[in-house]
Enzyme design. Structure first.
Site, PDB file in Angstrom:
ATOM      1  N   ASP A   1       0.848  -1.201   0.000  1.00 33.10           N
ATOM      2  CA  ASP A   1       0.000   0.000   0.000  1.00 33.10           C
ATOM      3  C   ASP A   1       0.878   1.244   0.000  1.00 33.10           C
ATOM      4  O   ASP A   1       2.063   1.183   0.322  1.00 33.10           O
ATOM      5  CB  ASP A   1      -0.918  -0.001   1.239  1.00 33.10           C
ATOM      6  CG  ASP A   1      -2.234   0.724   1.006  1.00 33.10           C
ATOM      7  OD1 ASP A   1      -3.296   0.082   1.030  1.00 33.10           O
ATOM      8  OD2 ASP A   1      -2.201   1.964   0.780  1.00 33.10           O
TER       9      ASP A   1
ATOM     10  N   TYR B   1     -13.206   4.872 -14.608  1.00 34.14           N
ATOM     11  CA  TYR B   1     -13.318   3.820 -13.579  1.00 34.14           C
ATOM     12  C   TYR B   1     -13.972   2.566 -14.174  1.00 34.14           C
ATOM     13  O   TYR B   1     -13.474   1.446 -14.013  1.00 34.14           O
ATOM     14  CB  TYR B   1     -14.136   4.362 -12.407  1.00 34.14           C
ATOM     15  CG  TYR B   1     -14.225   3.416 -11.226  1.00 34.14           C
ATOM     16  CD1 TYR B   1     -13.120   3.176 -10.422  1.00 34.14           C
ATOM     17  CD2 TYR B   1     -15.430   2.774 -10.914  1.00 34.14           C
ATOM     18  CE1 TYR B   1     -13.204   2.308  -9.335  1.00 34.14           C
ATOM     19  CE2 TYR B   1     -15.520   1.910  -9.827  1.00 34.14           C
ATOM     20  CZ  TYR B   1     -14.396   1.688  -9.037  1.00 34.14           C
ATOM     21  OH  TYR B   1     -14.480   0.829  -7.970  1.00 34.14           O
TER      22      TYR B   1
END
Ligand SMILES: NC(=O)c1ccc[n+]([C@@H]2O[C@H](COP(=O)([O-])OP(=O)(O)OC[C@H]3O[C@@H](n4cnc5c(N)ncnc54)[C@H](O)[C@@H]3O)[C@@H](O)[C@H]2O)c1
Length: 256
Positions: A36, A162
């Site tokens: 991350d 998206y």
């Protein structure tokens, strides 16, 4: 695959659906490395979940960064058996809006993280999985789970980038499963509907209720733990391969 003592990489594992998956994996006895960019949240997860969880600051769309992360996993836990891709961004933008045409740069950025980033991580994880001894009688060596979205199929206004990125993730599931079948690596994708992740949690109560009411049944947002349970079910169920599974309470998104 029996999850006890297996090693997983979970991208986006510091938050939301990824964090729920990390938590469930640890409950099942697996070891996990979170990939991350959010160091504060990744650190918090490691502190809460104990020594079977580590993190690496990795940008999924950067080849070198992911290679370094994979090396860290092998050095720490010795192998990679599971790869869950949850890292993603969803910045909306209309194709032609009040501020003019959507900058190509904005479109490309979402494709770069959600689609190319997913492929980047899964290909490098597969490259490590091939070194595993077969784990089952069928010769399974690894399992990969990607995260698309219902926007892959019914994207709303403002979701051109998206929706395209997530349709790409759904679309590559079968060809990648076919590519990796000779190595005993399975590939599946979850397409979540509306989930109560940290972002949704910041919305006012009445908006959360309204979103929940738009779901067919049950009339509420999905719980991250429900995503995690499906993810671990896919890992454990060897005959599930090359599939995209909607997890969405039957919702079909309206245009807006
Ligand atoms: N929450 C929902 O309702 C929902 C619905 C459908 C699909 N999804 C998808 O599920 C995934 C997880 O969503 P979430 O709601 O848990 O999001 P989240 O924002 O809570 O978590 C995403 C994590 O990804 C990390 N990340 C972002 N870009 C990265 C990069 N380039 N490299 C490494 N890490 C990066 C972030 O730091 C964050 O910790 C996303 O792919 C999202 O598109 C979510």
């Amino acid at each position: 695959m029996n999850l006890k003592d297996k090693v997983a990489v979970v991208t986006g594992g510091a938050s939301g659906l990824g964090l729920a998956t990390v938590t469930r994996l640890v409950e099942k006895g697996a070891k996990v490395v979170i990939f991350d960019l959010n160091e504060a949240k990744a650190k918090e997860a490691v502190e809460q979940l104990g020594e079977n969880v580590q993190y690496a600051i990795v940008n999924v769309s950067d080849e070198e960064s992911v290679q370094t992360g994979m090396k860290q996993v092998i050095e720490t836990f010795g192998a990679i058996h599971i790869c869950v891709n949850c890292a993603g961004v969803g910045t909306p933008g209309k194709t032609l809006g009040k501020k003019g045409v959507l900058p190509l740069e904005n479109f490309n950025k979402i494709i770069d993280i959600n689609l190319a980033g997913t492929f980047n991580v899964l290909r490098l994880a597969a490259n490590e999985m091939v070194n595993n001894e077969p784990l089952t009688d069928s010769g399974e060596r690894g399992v990969i789970i990607n995260t698309a979205s219902v926007a892959a199929f019914d994207g709303q206004m403002g979701q051109a980038a998206y929706g395209a990125s997530k349709a790409g993730v759904a679309g590559m599931t079968l060809p990648v499963a076919r590519d990796l079948s000779e190595f005993g690596i399975r590939v599946n994708t979850i397409a979540p509907g509306l989930f109560l992740t940290p972002l949704a949690n910041t919305l006012p109560e009445h908006i959360i209720k309204k979103l929940g009411d738009s779901v067919e049944f049950p009339k509420r947002l999905g719980r991250p733990s429900e995503f995690a349970e499906l993810a671990t079910f896919i890992m454990e169920q060897e005959y599930l391969n090359g599939e995209v599974i909607r997890l969405d309470g039957g919702i079909r998104m309206a245009p807006r």
